[in-house]
Design a protein around this motif. Structure first.
Motif, mmCIF file in Angstrom:
data_model
loop_
_atom_site.group_PDB
_atom_site.id
_atom_site.type_symbol
_atom_site.label_atom_id
_atom_site.label_comp_id
_atom_site.label_asym_id
_atom_site.label_seq_id
_atom_site.Cartn_x
_atom_site.Cartn_y
_atom_site.Cartn_z
ATOM 1 N N ALA A 85 0.839 -1.208 0.000
ATOM 2 C CA ALA A 85 0.000 0.000 0.000
ATOM 3 C C ALA A 85 0.867 1.249 0.000
ATOM 4 C CB ALA A 85 -0.930 -0.002 1.210
ATOM 5 N N ALA A 126 1.337 4.151 -3.227
ATOM 6 C CA ALA A 126 1.198 5.608 -3.170
ATOM 7 C C ALA A 126 2.388 6.326 -3.794
ATOM 8 C CB ALA A 126 1.023 6.057 -1.715
ATOM 9 N N THR A 178 -7.901 -2.956 -1.280
ATOM 10 C CA THR A 178 -7.532 -1.589 -0.904
ATOM 11 C C THR A 178 -6.257 -1.156 -1.630
ATOM 12 O OG1 THR A 178 -8.566 -1.911 1.268
ATOM 13 C CG2 THR A 178 -7.026 -0.074 1.055
ATOM 14 N N VAL A 179 -5.267 -2.038 -1.670
ATOM 15 C CA VAL A 179 -4.043 -1.733 -2.427
ATOM 16 C C VAL A 179 -4.388 -1.509 -3.902
ATOM 17 C CG1 VAL A 179 -1.798 -2.616 -3.194
ATOM 18 C CG2 VAL A 179 -2.552 -3.026 -0.842
ATOM 19 N N LEU A 219 -7.199 -0.373 -5.147
ATOM 20 C CA LEU A 219 -7.841 0.939 -5.291
ATOM 21 C C LEU A 219 -6.805 2.059 -5.219
ATOM 22 C CD1 LEU A 219 -10.954 0.272 -3.022
ATOM 23 C CD2 LEU A 219 -10.991 0.591 -5.508
ATOM 24 N N ILE A 220 -5.898 1.958 -4.248
ATOM 25 C CA ILE A 220 -4.892 3.010 -4.070
ATOM 26 C C ILE A 220 -3.954 3.071 -5.268
ATOM 27 C CG2 ILE A 220 -2.905 3.719 -2.664
ATOM 28 C CD1 ILE A 220 -4.410 2.527 -0.223
ATOM 29 N N HIS A 225 -4.678 2.218 -8.281
ATOM 30 C CA HIS A 225 -5.466 2.340 -9.508
ATOM 31 C C HIS A 225 -5.321 1.096 -10.382
ATOM 32 C CE1 HIS A 225 -6.309 6.408 -8.288
ATOM 33 N NE2 HIS A 225 -5.013 6.657 -8.197
ATOM 34 N N GLY A 226 -5.475 -0.066 -9.731
ATOM 35 C CA GLY A 226 -5.558 -1.314 -10.485
ATOM 36 C C GLY A 226 -4.253 -2.028 -10.735
ATOM 37 N N ALA A 270 -10.280 -2.203 -7.827
ATOM 38 C CA ALA A 270 -10.438 -1.369 -9.022
ATOM 39 C C ALA A 270 -10.476 -2.224 -10.279
ATOM 40 C CB ALA A 270 -9.292 -0.361 -9.100
#
Lengths: 322, 322
Positions: B70, B74, B102-103, B105-106, B108-109, B174
Motif C-alpha cells: 500500500a 502511493a 484496498t491496495v 484501489l490506491i 489504480h488497479g 479497481a
C-alpha cells in the motif's frame, strides 16, 4: 512527550454516501484517492493526527485502516496516523499489531491504534463472531494486543482465539511502544477498563452536548486512580462532528444538505442496544482535540499551528465551496 | 492483456540478515525504507512487477505484504504490486482480499496476490493452525478467497474458518478481477490444483537448474487442459535468485560473500518435509519473468525496457558496489 496544550486532527470513515444535492456517488477508487490527498493536506497545514475508520459496508471504502494508513505514511512527514477505530473484537490482534507496526516503521514512528468494539455490527457475522460475546471479545482481544505490544515473544491463552506458546511476533514498531488508545461511545464499563489499564481514552461524541460527557471522563480518571495510576499522565481525546467555515452562518448553510441527507436516504447507522450517545446524522468527518502527555516518544516533532483553519466539506461529492 | 512476450520483476522478503562482511545488521525501519526506495526505482526504470513476501521471523521485516505494498502503491505509477507469497493457509481470506482490494484501489488497479502454502512454518502455531492440515487448509482458504473474488455477497462454509451467510465483502478492487496467482515450490499436487482452477502459476526455483522444472509446467498445462481450460491462456512465471553485474565474473565475485553467508550463520531456512526444490543460500532478492496473457485489464500500461539492467546486491548492508 509533546508540550502542546492540545492537539487537533481529522478522522474519516471514507464514506461514499451519494452527494445530497445531485445524488451522485463517487467510486471507492476516487474516494481513497481523495482521502489520501486530504491526509497529505492535513500534514502540510500542520494538523497533528489523522484517523481512518473500519467498516464493512458498501457505503464505506475503508475496511482495512492500516492498509490505507500505510499509503499515507509514505506521502506524509509529520502527522500522526491512527485507526478510528480498529474493530478489535472481530480481528486477530496479532495481525493487527503486525500491520500497525509496519505502518509505524514506514512512517518512522507516527502510527497509533485506536481499539474499539465497533458501533456497527457487520463485522461480527462476517468474521464468525457472536454479538452475545460483545464485551468478552473486546476484553480478551485487547489483552492479547497489549501482550503482543509488551512482548516480542508471546505466550497467551483465551477463549476466542487460538493460544500462543512462546512465539515471536514481527516486525516490532519503530516507537518504543505502539500507542494504543481506547475508543468509546459512552459505555461506562469501557471507560472504566481504559482507566484501569492506563490506556488513553477517545470519546466519540456523535451527538449531544460535550458537557454531557464530563462525568464519563471523571469516571475514567477515577478508575485510573483506583488502579494506582496517575490520571494526569493519561491523555483524553474527543471526536466530534465539525463543520468549519468563515462564520457560523456559512457553516450552517454549507452543512445543511449534508446534515439532512443520511436520514433522508434511510442510512442512519444501525446502533447497538444500550449505546448511550445520541444520534446526529452529520458526516463522519470529525475533529478531535486531546490534551498533552502523549504516550509515544516522537510526538514532539509535528509542526504546531495554533490558528490553522481547516474546512471540512461533507464529502468529496458534496457541496464544498472552491 | 498485454502484448509483451514476457515481463520481468523483482521480489524481496525484506530480510535483515547481517552484512556478511561486517556483521552489521540494519534496523527493520531502515530496511523497509530501503525496500520502498527499491520499489520506486524499479517503477522508474520500467520493471513490470515487484513482489513482497510474508514471514514471521525476526530476520525478515515483512510480515504483512499488503501493508507494505500500500505504501508502494502511493509512491509508484506503473509497476504492478504483488505478494510473494501470501501465506494464505494461515490467514483469513476475507481480510486478505480486503487488504489487496484496498491496495488495488490506491494503486489504480496494479495489485496482484500470490497465494502459497508457505515454505516456512512459523505462521502455523502463531495463528493457531496445525501443520497436519497443511494441504487441506490451503485448498479451503483458496476456495474462500476465490469465492470472495467472484462475489460481492458471500455465502460459504468450511472446516477451518467460520462460515459466511450472505454477507457483503468491501471494498471491491479497481480491477474487474483481482489477479490471484498460485506460488509453488515444486509440489505436483499444488501445480495440478492451479491448472485445474485455471489460476496463473509461479514456480519458485530456489535451487536447481530451471530445466528440471519443465515437467512441472507441462503437468500444469495438462491439468488445465484436463479441466477444459485453454493452457495458452494461462501465464506461467518463475522466481529465481539472480545477481546481475557487468559481466559474469563481477557477478560471481560480488555474490560470493552473500552466497556463503546464510549457511555460515546457521540461517538456512527450515524447510518442510517433502519439498522437492534444492537449497541455495543466495539472498531472497529474485527476478521473475512471465509470458504474456495476463489475467488483468490494466497490465499494458507499464513501460517496457528490453535491455533494462538491474543490479541486485545481497541486501542494503551488503557488499554492493557504488
Amino acid at each position: 512527550m509533546t508540550d502542546k496544550p492540545f492537539e487537533i486532527g481529522v478522522s474519516s470513515f471514507a464514506d461514499t454516501y451519494p452527494n445530497p444535492e445531485t445524488g451522485e456517488r463517487i467510486s471507492d477508487e476516487q474516494r481513497l484517492a481523495n482521502l489520501l490527498e486530504e491526509i497529505e493536506l492535513a500534514d502540510k497545514v500542520g494538523l497533528d493526527v489523522f484517523g481512518v475508520g473500519e467498516h464493512h459496508r458498501p457505503d464505506f471504502a475503508a475496511s482495512s485502516p492500516a492498509t490505507i494508513l500505510a499509503a499515507a505514511a509514505a506521502t506524509t512527514k509529520n502527522i500522526r496516523l491512527t485507526s478510528a477505530v480498529t474493530v478489535l473484537s472481530t480481528d486477530d490482534p496479532v495481525r493487527v499489531f503486525q500491520q500497525f507496526a509496519t505502518v509505524d516503521l514506514i512512517s518512522h514512528g507516527r502510527a497509533e491504534l485506536t481499539a474499539g468494539r465497533g458501533s456497527f455490527t457487520e463485522s461480527y457475522p462476517l468474521f464468525g463472531y457472536d454479538l452475545d460475546d460483545y464485551d468478552e471479545l473486546f476484553e480478551e482481544k485487547l489483552d492479547l494486543l497489549l501482550t503482543v505490544r509488551e512482548n516480542e515473544r508471546v505466550t497467551w491463552a483465551g477463549n476466542h482465539r487460538a493460544g500462543i506458546n512462546n512465539r515471536g511476533v514481527y516486525p516490532r514498531p519503530a516507537q518504543e511502544q505502539l500507542p494504543v488508545w481506547i475508543g468509546v461511545g459512552g459505555n461506562p464499563a469501557s471507560v472504566e477498563r481504559a482507566g484501569r489499564l492506563g490506556l488513553p481514552l477517545i470519546v466519540a461524541i456523535i451527538g449531544g452536548a460535550p458537557a454531557r460527557f464530563v462525568p464519563l471522563v471523571d469516571y475514567y480518571r477515577q478508575s485510573a486512580a483506583a488502579a494506582g495510576r496517575d490520571p494526569r499522565s493519561l491523555p483524553v481525546a474527543i471526536n466530534s462532528h465539525t463543520f468549519i467555515a468563515d462564520d457560523s452562518r456559512d457553516a450552517a448553510d454549507d452543512a445543511q444538505p449534508v446534515r439532512s441527507a443520511p436520514l433522508a436516504a434511510g442510512r442512519a447507522p444501525r446502533r447497538l442496544p444500550g449505546r448511550s450517545s445520541g444520534e446526529n446524522p452529520l458526516r463522519v468527518r470529525t475533529v478531535r482535540a486531546r490534551p498533552v502527555r502523549r504516550p509515544d516518544r516522537r510526538g514532539a516533532t509535528a509542526a504546531r499551528r495554533r490558528d490553522a483553519r481547516h474546512r471540512t466539506p461533507g464529502h468529496e461529492g458534496g457541496p464544498a465551496r472552491p
